[in-house]
Design a protein around this motif. Structure first.
Motif: not given
Length: 218
Positions: A173-194
């Motif tokens: 959840r925390s790295i969603d915005e910081p890694l936005c340039n690397v992962l355009p779809f973000g990492t927030h979805f992993l917060w949901h799944i986990l």
């Protein structure tokens, strides 16, 4: 407060449209699946059933937030999460520690000053500012696990596993915005799944503890 104000807080969202966060929206199914699965396993346990209902509401509220992306939907997202935490504190205090209901209720009340005190401290951790409000939760679970290590070792182990999964979900959840340039779809979805896995597992921990008791209480 403008309840219809647009909220853009996640990497995946590029515009105000309903399906601007398709991955974040769809992965809320993790909460629904976990809730339905645990509902079927929690026969005869009132608080476990209640947690399942709240878990289902978390999935619905989060879906609304990641589609409508407005203030009112944000409230619908956060309130069930808070309710889940409070119900679990009551259940864990009453049934893991064999305390009276009023003591369990007092533990619920104490969560508010506890979270208010620690959240600003978690906000001081670099990169954790956006998730600081959730930081006190896994810490509290680890605290319960440590306290129960001799009294109920299997329950303590289950709580520690749940808290660990929550910590991992908070990381993503925390790295969603910081890694936005690397992962355009973000990492927030992993917060949901986990989180869906973690919250379902926490109900399972409670269910197993209750079934292991000589007298099964709701």
């Amino acid at each position: 407060m403008d309840l219809h104000q647009h909220v853009d807080g996640y990497c995946e969202r590029l515009d105000p449209s309903f399906w601007s966060e398709p991955i974040n929206a769809i992965t809320n199914a993790a909460f629904l699946i976990a809730a339905i699965y645990m509902w079927r396993r929690s026969e005869g346990l009132f608080l476990a059933k209640l947690l399942c209902i709240v878990l289902f509401a978390i999935g619905v509220g989060s879906f609304l937030f990641h589609t409508f992306a407005q203030t009112w939907a944000g409230i619908a997202d956060v309130l069930p999460i808070i309710l889940y935490i409070l119900v679990y504190i009551f259940a864990a205090t009453r049934d893991f520690w064999n305390q009276r209901a009023w003591i369990a209720g007092f533990a619920v009340v104490l969560f508010f000053p506890y979270a208010a005190l620690l959240s600003p401290l978690f906000a001081q951790i670099p990169g954790f500012e956006s998730s600081s409000a959730y930081g006190p939760v896994p810490l509290l679970i680890f605290t319960y696990a440590f306290g129960l290590r001799n009294r109920a070792p299997e329950t303590a182990k289950g709580l520690a596993i749940g808290a660990s999964i929550v910590c991992l979900s908070l990381f993503f959840r925390s790295i969603d915005e910081p890694l936005c340039n690397v992962l355009p779809f973000g990492t927030h979805f992993l917060w949901h799944i986990l989180n869906g896995i973690a919250l379902g597992w926490m109900i399972e921990v409670y269910r197993r503890h209750m079934l292991a008791r000589p007298t099964k209480l709701g």
